[in-house]
Design an enzyme around this catalytic site. Structure first.
Site, PDB file in Angstrom:
ATOM      1  CG  ASN A  12     -42.597  30.892  17.110  1.00 46.40           C
ATOM      2  OD1 ASN A  12     -43.137  30.331  18.638  1.00 46.40           O
ATOM      3  ND2 ASN A  12     -43.205  31.192  16.445  1.00 46.40           N
TER       4      ASN A  12
ATOM      5  CE  LYS B 219     -44.643  28.101  15.305  1.00 42.21           C
ATOM      6  NZ  LYS B 219     -45.866  27.666  14.115  1.00 42.21           N
TER       7      LYS B 219
ATOM      8  CG  HIS C 114     -46.554  33.483  15.918  1.00 44.57           C
ATOM      9  ND1 HIS C 114     -48.250  32.919  15.476  1.00 44.57           N
ATOM     10  CD2 HIS C 114     -45.305  33.339  14.784  1.00 44.57           C
ATOM     11  CE1 HIS C 114     -47.323  31.716  14.358  1.00 44.57           C
ATOM     12  NE2 HIS C 114     -46.219  31.925  14.070  1.00 44.57           N
TER      13      HIS C 114
ATOM     14  CD  GLU D 177     -49.025  28.850  15.187  1.00 46.54           C
ATOM     15  OE1 GLU D 177     -47.929  29.118  16.307  1.00 46.54           O
ATOM     16  OE2 GLU D 177     -48.590  28.620  13.743  1.00 46.54           O
TER      17      GLU D 177
ATOM     18  CD  GLU E  72     -43.672  33.966  11.875  1.00 50.11           C
ATOM     19  OE1 GLU E  72     -43.084  32.775  10.723  1.00 50.11           O
ATOM     20  OE2 GLU E  72     -44.832  33.675  12.306  1.00 50.11           O
TER      21      GLU E  72
ATOM     22  N   GLY F 208     -46.207  26.326   9.208  1.00 41.83           N
ATOM     23  CA  GLY F 208     -46.651  25.011   8.917  1.00 41.83           C
ATOM     24  C   GLY F 208     -46.969  23.678   8.132  1.00 41.83           C
TER      25      GLY F 208
ATOM     26  CB  SER G  71     -42.232  26.219   5.320  1.00 45.46           C
ATOM     27  OG  SER G  71     -43.643  25.372   5.875  1.00 45.46           O
TER      28      SER G  71
HETATM   29  P1  PGA Z   1     -42.779  27.274  10.430  1.00 42.77           P
HETATM   30  O1  PGA Z   1     -43.364  28.520  11.554  1.00 42.77           O
HETATM   31  O2  PGA Z   1     -41.259  27.122  10.640  1.00 42.77           O
HETATM   32  O3  PGA Z   1     -43.896  26.058  11.515  1.00 42.77           O
HETATM   33  O4  PGA Z   1     -44.227  26.815   9.640  1.00 42.77           O
HETATM   34  C1  PGA Z   1     -43.004  29.636  11.964  1.00 42.77           C
HETATM   35  C2  PGA Z   1     -43.521  30.011  12.191  1.00 42.77           C
HETATM   36  O5  PGA Z   1     -44.885  30.207  12.961  1.00 42.77           O
HETATM   37  O6  PGA Z   1     -43.046  31.228  12.986  1.00 42.77           O
END
Ligand code: PGA
Length: 691
Positions: A447, A449, A534, A536, A606, A612, A652
């Protein structure tokens, strides 16, 4: 601009490819000639005596193979980065050598194209400067080279090109060069080619005399030659005008016994003459002396002349006689001339009235059963019907391309049959264990982003694709990109190896929704997946369960697979509400689907506190939640559907913790954010499925 850049890069690449293929090939068909050239270079730096023959011969074969293979790799755009860099390095070294030969003039002909074309040292330098520039253009952006073969077939071309060219070299060493570019080829009348036609321009020379008188040194020419009071010191003669030089100008045969020049009597002889050419009897291969002796006997019986031409000493001639029982007469000639006449030591020539009508390596001499009548009645006694050069070139190209085409076809058929077999196996297993657990898909999805611009994104996608095509993953791989990347990335991915998805899509079918991108639009780019839900998007763009439900329905309606995200905040976990939260998210947006639609849902758990943050859920925490999700899917869709649902972990996840996470029975892969932005990091996670 970028189109023009691609065109220029490909023109440069083709120019390099064709030059390398040609120069590699003409060297490969004449390994001995290439070896002599290498020896000339070594002699220029006083090293020739120190380097053993086998080394220079191996270097000749290797040089031809490298050039030819690089040419083929460039032509097919194979291993573009590696090939373009190697080409640049190779051209840089070659250009330095040509600068040296241009300045110091140690050799008259660079030998770049064997004996096929000769270039002056100045022409070679210009050619190499042009090629080094082309190599720099290609190495600057190797991915501009348009591929002529799919990356999965590249290994075939690579191996085949190397085997073909080394095989060609060895075959031509065993026999004779496939194309004979030297002045002594079949069809040449030696005497005629030695003659200077009447009225042809003569070479003109000028001599400078250095004279001394009363301590004064002065230069004079023949026109102002001084009186005898001047004392001669030195003289220098230079060619002022090159005259006509016949193709053959250095062919003299002296009898080894009388020392008499018998060139003319041999070349003017009306019948047949065999010439056994052995530049050096000390180094000559004596394994076929029986065949040679038989040809000599045959020649005597049928009135043909037979001479052995060599540049060897009396001692070596006597030694050869002892070893082989040779009774034929020996004649002396210049070693370089003999090496030019035939690339075999010894090799056999058949002349008819001074015209060369046959040439054989000592490995393929005419056999006694062929020599069963006088020469004029045999086919070897006639001038062979030579096919035209272009048809011979075509034949050579076909011998290279046809097997390559058949191999590629075989490779594709094999891959297809493997696929069919694996499908059959899957079906069989399914039949036998119908009631048992079906292997659900393991998936690693990236992903990206909002991180990469278009160029960087396409470059990353290409890199990932190349890495995975070269080393097939043990799981499904998907990369999810911003909308602007989708169409371009779709072009560079091998969709059988890497899937493509969007990070979002609109909750409306179509219409006046400025700035939105619909599921149908996503699908039209070639993408097969979309991430929905997601955290976010829920957090920053207010996507509610209802909005997500709309998006899920539209995505599925347009044939996209949905990677549906769910997960709790830190507070919710601390309050031990994670199961409740996740269940509500699923119930609110995907549990309304029917069993058929459900097959296109992938769940990604998640935890928001892990995204992140560098803080990963422990593998036990993740496993516990994924087992819980599977249990609620089972409640809704039944055990079998739950067993078939791929459930991923995200937050992460990196190469260092992926093996531990993926070892858990309910974790079917990962949704990767930060670590999907570098090919090596992403590949490290994908490789966790190999551990
Ligand atoms: P990350 O993000 O691996 O950077 O923690 C995962 C995601 O948001 O899909």
């Amino acid at each position: 601009m970028s189109k023009l850049r691609v065109v220029i890069a490909n023109v440069c690449r083709l120019l390099l490819a064709l030059t390398f293929i040609l120069s590699g090939y003409v060297k490969a068909i004449d390994p001995l000639g290439t070896q002599y050239k290498i020896t000339d270079y070594l002699a220029a730096i006083d090293l020739a005596a120190m380097v053993p023959q086998w080394t220079t011969l191996s270097a000749a074969v290797a040089l031809a193979a490298i050039e030819f293979a690089l040419g083929v790799f460039l032509l097919f755009a194979i291993k573009r980065q590696f090939t373009s860099r190697l080409t640049l390095a190779f051209m840089a070294v070659m250009t330095l050598i040509t600068v040296w030969i241009y300045i110091a003039d140690p050799v008259k002909d660079c030998g770049c194209f064997g004996d096929a074309f000769t270039l002056t040292n100045g022409e070679t330098l210009l050619k190499n400067i042009l090629l080094v520039l082309c190599a720099a253009v290609v190495a600057w952006r190797p991915s501009d080279m348009v591929r002529l073969i799919s990356s999965s077939n590249q290994w075939l071309v690579m191996n085949y090109a190397v085997v073909y060219i080394i095989g060609t070299s060895l075959w031509c060493l065993y026999t004779l060069p496939t194309f004979d570019f030297r002045p002594y080829h079949i069809g040449v009348n030696i005497k005629q080619d030695m003659t200077v036609p009447e009225g042809a321009p003569q070479t003109e020379y000028e001599t400078t005399f250095i004279m001394k008188k009363n301590g004064v040194t002065k230069e004079f020419t023949a026109d102002n030659y001084p009186d005898s009071t001047w004392q001669f010191v030195d003289a220098r003669t230079v060619v002022t005008k090159q005259g006509y030089e016949p193709p053959i100008h250095d062919f003299i045969i002296d009898s080894a016994t009388t020392g008499e020049d018998i060139t003319d009597s041999i070349l003017s002889r009306p019948g047949y003459t065999f010439l056994l050419v052995a530049p050096s009897l000390a180094r000559a291969d004596d394994s076929n002396f029986g065949d040679i002796d038989q040809i000599y006997e045959y020649a005597q019986e049928h009135g043909a002349a037979f001479y052995c031409l060599t540049a060897s000493t009396d001692k070596n001639i006597a030694r050869w006689r002892d070893i082989t029982g040779a009774e034929y007469p020996f004649c002396l000639s210049d070693e370089t001339t003999l090496k030019t006449i035939i690339r075999s030591n010894p090799g056999l020539l058949l002349l008819k009235k001074g015209t060369i009508i046959g040439k054989w390596s000592h490995n393929l001499l005419p056999q006694t059963d062929e020599l069963n009548a006088p020469l004029h009645q045999l086919s070897i006694g006639q001038m062979p019907q030579q096919s035209s050069t272009s048809s011979r070139i075509l034949k050579v190209m076909l011998t290279f391309l046809l097997p390559l085409f058949l191999l590629s076809l075989a490779d594709r058929l094999w891959a297809w049959s493997k696929w069919v077999r694996s499908k059959q196996k899957e079906n069989n297993i399914f039949q036998i264990f119908k009631s048992k657990k079906k292997m659900r898909k393991k998936i690693v999805a990236g992903n990206w982003k909002m991180n990469l611009n278009l160029q960087d994104g396409v470059a990353l996608a290409k890199e990932i694709n190349e890495a995975l095509v070269a080393e097939k993953p043990n799981c499904d791989v998907v990369i999810c990109t911003p909308f602007i990347h989708l169409a371009s990335v779709a072009q560079v991915l091998d969709s059988t190896v890497v899937g493509l998805g969007a990070e979002n899509c609109a909750d409306k079918e179509k219409g006046a929704y400025t700035g939105e991108v619909s599921a149908e639009m996503v699908k039209s780019t070639g993408a097969q997946y979309v991430i929905l839900g997601h955290s976010e998007r829920r957090q920053y763009y207010g996507e509610t369960a209802e909005i997500l439900k709309e998006k899920v329905d539209l995505a599925l309606a347009h044939g996209l697979k949905v990677i549906f995200c769910c997960g709790e905040t830190l507070e919710e976990r601390e309050a031990e509400k994670q199961n409740e939260v996740v269940k509500a998210e699923l119930a609110g947006s995907v549990f309304h689907l029917d069993a058929e639609a459900w097959k296109n849902i992938i769940i990604a758990y998640e935890p928001i506190w892990a995204i992140g943050t560098g803080k990963t859920a422990t593998s036990d925490q993740a496993e516990e939640m994924l087992a819980y999700i599977r249990s609620i899917v089972a409640e809704k869709y039944g055990q079998e559907a739950a067993e078939d649902t791929s459930i991923l972990y995200g937050g992460s996840c990196k190469a260092s913790n992926a093996p531990e996470l993926f070892s858990k029975p309910n974790i079917d892969g990962g949704l990767i954010g930060g670590a999907s932005l570098k090919c090596a990091d992403f590949k490290g996670i994908i490789d966790a499925w190999k551990k």
